[in-house]
Scaffold this motif. Structure first.
Motif, short mmCIF file in Angstrom:
data_model
loop_
_atom_site.label_atom_id
_atom_site.label_comp_id
_atom_site.label_asym_id
_atom_site.label_seq_id
_atom_site.Cartn_x
_atom_site.Cartn_y
_atom_site.Cartn_z
N ARG A 163 40.04 -30.01 -38.34
CA ARG A 163 39.97 -28.86 -37.18
C ARG A 163 38.86 -28.06 -37.38
NH1 ARG A 163 46.13 -28.29 -35.43
NH2 ARG A 163 46.68 -30.18 -35.68
N LEU A 164 38.48 -27.77 -38.92
CA LEU A 164 37.30 -26.87 -39.00
C LEU A 164 36.05 -27.77 -38.54
CD1 LEU A 164 37.90 -25.30 -42.84
CD2 LEU A 164 37.95 -24.50 -40.61
N LEU A 165 36.28 -29.23 -39.04
CA LEU A 165 34.90 -30.07 -38.47
C LEU A 165 34.75 -29.86 -37.06
CD1 LEU A 165 35.18 -33.05 -40.73
CD2 LEU A 165 33.13 -31.71 -40.60
N ALA A 166 35.74 -29.94 -36.24
CA ALA A 166 35.70 -30.01 -34.93
C ALA A 166 34.90 -28.78 -34.40
CB ALA A 166 37.23 -30.07 -34.20
N THR A 167 35.13 -27.76 -34.89
CA THR A 167 34.51 -26.38 -34.65
C THR A 167 32.69 -26.37 -35.21
OG1 THR A 167 35.11 -25.16 -36.43
CG2 THR A 167 36.41 -25.01 -34.59
N LEU A 168 32.66 -26.91 -36.30
CA LEU A 168 31.41 -26.99 -36.99
C LEU A 168 30.52 -28.02 -36.52
CD1 LEU A 168 32.47 -26.43 -40.58
CD2 LEU A 168 31.35 -24.64 -39.02
N SER A 193 52.02 -56.46 -37.83
CA SER A 193 51.80 -56.63 -36.53
C SER A 193 52.03 -55.32 -35.81
CB SER A 193 52.17 -57.85 -35.89
OG SER A 193 51.09 -58.48 -35.23
N ALA A 194 53.53 -54.96 -35.99
CA ALA A 194 54.11 -53.96 -35.31
C ALA A 194 53.55 -52.57 -35.90
CB ALA A 194 55.44 -54.07 -35.40
N LEU A 195 53.36 -52.33 -37.44
CA LEU A 195 53.01 -51.00 -37.81
C LEU A 195 51.73 -50.77 -38.41
CD1 LEU A 195 56.55 -50.77 -39.19
CD2 LEU A 195 55.80 -49.40 -37.26
N ALA A 196 51.31 -51.91 -39.15
CA ALA A 196 50.23 -51.52 -40.18
C ALA A 196 49.03 -51.19 -39.44
CB ALA A 196 49.65 -52.68 -41.12
N ILE A 197 48.60 -51.83 -38.30
CA ILE A 197 47.45 -51.48 -37.54
C ILE A 197 47.36 -50.43 -36.83
CG2 ILE A 197 46.58 -54.08 -37.43
CD1 ILE A 197 47.60 -54.18 -34.60
N LYS A 198 48.60 -49.70 -36.52
CA LYS A 198 48.73 -48.68 -35.77
C LYS A 198 48.24 -47.42 -36.19
CE LYS A 198 51.26 -50.93 -32.72
NZ LYS A 198 51.46 -52.03 -32.96
N GLY A 199 48.11 -47.49 -37.52
CA GLY A 199 47.59 -46.06 -38.15
C GLY A 199 46.17 -45.88 -37.94
N ALA A 200 45.39 -46.88 -37.67
CA ALA A 200 43.90 -47.04 -37.42
C ALA A 200 43.41 -46.39 -36.09
CB ALA A 200 43.01 -48.08 -37.97
N PHE A 201 44.35 -47.04 -35.24
CA PHE A 201 44.25 -46.55 -33.71
C PHE A 201 44.66 -45.16 -33.81
CE2 PHE A 201 46.19 -45.33 -29.75
CZ PHE A 201 45.11 -45.88 -29.12
N TYR A 202 45.68 -44.74 -34.25
CA TYR A 202 46.10 -43.31 -34.29
C TYR A 202 44.98 -42.31 -34.57
CZ TYR A 202 48.01 -39.08 -35.83
OH TYR A 202 48.23 -37.73 -36.09
N LEU A 203 44.42 -42.62 -35.74
CA LEU A 203 43.16 -42.01 -36.25
C LEU A 203 41.98 -42.00 -35.13
CD1 LEU A 203 42.49 -42.47 -39.93
CD2 LEU A 203 43.02 -40.42 -38.70
N LEU A 204 41.51 -43.19 -34.63
CA LEU A 204 40.63 -43.22 -33.48
C LEU A 204 40.92 -41.86 -32.49
CD1 LEU A 204 39.69 -47.06 -33.22
CD2 LEU A 204 38.20 -45.12 -33.68
N ALA A 205 42.25 -42.22 -31.99
CA ALA A 205 42.84 -41.51 -30.99
C ALA A 205 42.70 -39.93 -31.24
CB ALA A 205 44.20 -41.59 -30.40
N ARG A 206 42.70 -39.68 -32.47
CA ARG A 206 42.62 -38.16 -33.11
C ARG A 206 41.26 -37.82 -33.13
NH1 ARG A 206 46.59 -34.39 -33.35
NH2 ARG A 206 48.41 -35.32 -34.27
N LEU A 207 40.27 -38.63 -33.62
CA LEU A 207 38.85 -38.43 -33.67
C LEU A 207 38.46 -38.23 -32.24
CD1 LEU A 207 37.25 -41.15 -36.12
CD2 LEU A 207 37.34 -38.70 -36.22
N TYR A 208 38.86 -39.00 -31.29
CA TYR A 208 38.39 -38.94 -29.82
C TYR A 208 38.86 -37.39 -29.44
CZ TYR A 208 38.78 -39.94 -24.87
OH TYR A 208 38.55 -39.95 -23.33
N ILE A 209 40.09 -37.06 -29.77
CA ILE A 209 40.36 -35.78 -29.32
C ILE A 209 39.66 -34.58 -29.84
CG2 ILE A 209 42.54 -34.10 -29.09
CD1 ILE A 209 44.23 -36.85 -28.96
N GLN A 210 39.64 -34.62 -31.24
CA GLN A 210 38.94 -33.50 -31.98
C GLN A 210 37.49 -33.57 -31.73
OE1 GLN A 210 40.72 -31.18 -33.60
NE2 GLN A 210 42.68 -32.39 -33.70
#
Lengths: 477, 94
Positions: free
Chosen positions: A190-195, A242-259
């Motif tokens: 959150r700090l990085l997004a502003t800096l 297949s169902a779970l382990a790869i989803k974490g990285a996608f979620y992080l990409l989505a967060r990066l995109y938003i932030q």
């Protein structure tokens, strides 16, 4: 009053249970149930406060920039809840599968699986790039070890390649984090997004991190490690990976995109186009495969492509569609891997030829798999249908006709490769003898299929709940 | 060229060389060793960053320590898997 402790408890409880599970293989399934019950209660308790505000926990009382802060907002909550639901299904299936096969991998399975849950929960609540690195590594190490439990030569080779890919990705991610810390002196995003400024070193860091996460999320053409690793693992493990382990990285990409407010930027478009390529390539490979586990593994490559489309299409509707696709995929893909595991037990083979006529021995399994297949192929009434419908509508509204074409072809491909499995399973083979996979394993598949369909009815409201208007998503709408 | 740039650039160079070797070598053991070299490059870069201030930035040093722990765990697991591949002649169903 407990609720501010929820973020760290969600990590601590599964990890603690993982440690105990290592001591006793016999008690391990009960420890997993305890962990599931506690995490479920924590998540339910957090639901009410979350409709007003984000839950923030400052570890050890040290605030950012030096300290580590955990954030739990609605998007995190949805990820945690779906991981919980998918995880509970996987635990149930694993319990019955190990009981009916007596496979020696059971001793390692429960501690590693609980560790993986702990890592995923940590990932969803971390607001600190280095904490996220540690969470990613916990997930990676547990996932690789789970993949290797099958012990066969192919499984060990696939797990080695998985390890090398995830190791390379984590180094690239760490390098990116180092550059950002060197520039701005903090890792709190959150700090990085502003800096953060669009300067060359920061862009290099973002590029390294995006590439690293694309490897871990198995985005085409960085998916090379996935099909073998997911196709050679034990059935409950394939479902988890297949169902779970790869989803974490996608979620992080989505967060990066938003932030980082990336809408319309070149990396975002590139991710979207690679997602489109993944849909076509994964679908084609699944259609050509003869091993049913490989078909479902390539289906994961294709279905993951849909999540990445949201980066290129943009807009609240595409995001709702993309996340609904993610949630539906967790349940539907786990169910399909359960079903494949049951068919393999019944027929003693995982090739299309080998499962001919297996429908007679596993009717429950086939019925449950059909419901999950509706979701994967995007047919109504299912979560997958609603998700793809939202994506299609937002692509049409944005005038992105090439994505409309990809969505249409992708739907046809998935219907075709899934239909192939059912067609072979339903060919009458009166003289062939099958094993009985056991009634419980069939019921778990049926339960998963039922939840997949249920998403078609309740999915719309649930994705509308997280506050997309507060996020910067770009797009036409 | 200051000491910072010397270390930062050698770290980056090791990282790139290590990744290239990982991509182009064919044997898994060589890839694993190459990744360790790439990892040393990343750690060198971190230490160079830490050394910019006096006293050195403890946060970065703590990060390197964590990174080394993760790296050791991954290398150990990788070595075990590679040894399994070499010694075992295959197993049961997948």
């Amino acid at each position: 009053m407990m609720v501010e402790h929820t973020p760290w408890l969600l990590t601590a409880v599964p990890l603690l249970m993982a440690a105990f599970a290592m001591l006793s293989a016999r008690l391990a399934p009960y420890l997993a149930s305890v962990s599931t019950l506690i995490c479920g209660t924590l998540l339910l308790q957090a639901l009410e406060p979350l409709s007003q505000e984000t839950i923030i926990h400052t570890l050890g009382g040290h605030a950012a920039p030096l300290g580590i802060e955990l954030y739990l907002d609605r998007l995190s909550w949805m990820m945690l809840a779906l991981t919980w639901l998918g995880g509970a299904l996987c635990s149930l299936y694993a319990f019955f599968w190990f009981r009916s096969t007596g496979h020696a991998g059971v001793a390692g399975f429960w501690p590693l699986w609980l560790g993986l849950i702990g890592g995923m929960n940590a990932l969803f609540v971390s607001g600190d790039l280095f904490n996220l690195y540690v969470a990613l590594e916990v997930i990676g190490i547990c996932a690789v070890s789970l993949a290797a439990l099958a012990q066969s030569r192919e499984a060990i080779r696939a797990a080695t390649n998985y390890l090398l890919a995830t190791y390379a990705a984590s180094l690239a991610y760490l390098f990116g984090v180092g550059i950002l810390y060197g520039l701005y002196g903090t890792m709190d995003w959150r700090l990085l997004a502003t800096l953060a400024q669009p300067e060359a070193p920061a862009l290099l860091a973002a590029g390294l991190m995006i590439a690293a996460l694309a490897i871990k999320a198995a985005l085409f053409p960085l998916h090379f490690w996935l099909p073998s690793a997911h196709a050679t693992a034990l059935p409950p493990v394939s479902a988890i990976l297949s169902a779970l382990a790869i989803k974490g990285a996608f979620y992080l990409l989505a967060r990066l995109y938003i932030q980082l407010e990336m809408p319309g930027s070149l990396p975002a478009l590139l991710l979207g186009y690679l997602g489109a390529a993944a849909i076509l390539y994964g679908g084609y490979q699944a259609l050509m495969a003869h091993n049913i586990k490989r078909i479902i593994a390539y289906s994961t490559v294709a279905q993951s492509g849909y999540f990445f489309l949201i980066f290129a299409i943009g807009g609240a509707m595409a995001w709702q569609g993309g996340f609904l696709q993610l949630y539906s995929h967790i349940i539907a893909k786990a169910t399909l891997f359960f079903a494949v595991g049951n068919l393999a037990l019944a027929a003693g083979s995982v090739t299309l030829e080998g499962i001919k006529g297996v429908a007679r021995a596993a009717p429950l399994t086939l019925f449950g798999a059909a419901m999950a297949a509706l979701s994967i192929a995007g047919l109504p009434p299912s979560g997958g249908f609603l998700a793809k419908w939202l994506l299609l509508q937002s692509a049409i509204e944005g005038g992105a006709w090439h994505f409309v074409a990809v969505l249409a072809i992708g739907g046809l491909l998935s219907a075709a490769y899934l239909f192939k499995i059912f067609r072979y399973a339903l060919i009458e083979q009166p003289e062939k003898r099958f094993n009985d996979p056991g009634v419980w394993l069939g019921w778990v598949v049926l339960l998963g299929g039922f939840i997949s369909l249920l998403f078609g009815f309740v999915g719309g409201q649930s994705v509308a709940w997280f506050d997309l208007s507060a996020l910067s998503l770009g797009g036409a709408s | 060229m200051s000491l910072f740039w010397l270390f930062a650039l050698s770290g980056s160079g090791l990282f790139i060389l290590g990744l290239l070797a990982t991509a182009f070598r064919t044997r898994a053991l060589e890839k694993l060793i190459a990744l360790n070299i790439a990892g040393s490059g990343v750690f060198l870069f971190f230490v160079a960053l830490a050394g910019r201030s006096d006293p050195p930035d403890p946060v970065l040093q703590a990060m390197v320590l964590t990174g080394i722990v993760v790296s050791v765990a991954l290398t150990g697991l990788g070595a075990l898997l590679i040894r399994r591949q070499m010694t075992e002649g295959g197993g049961d169903d997948g």
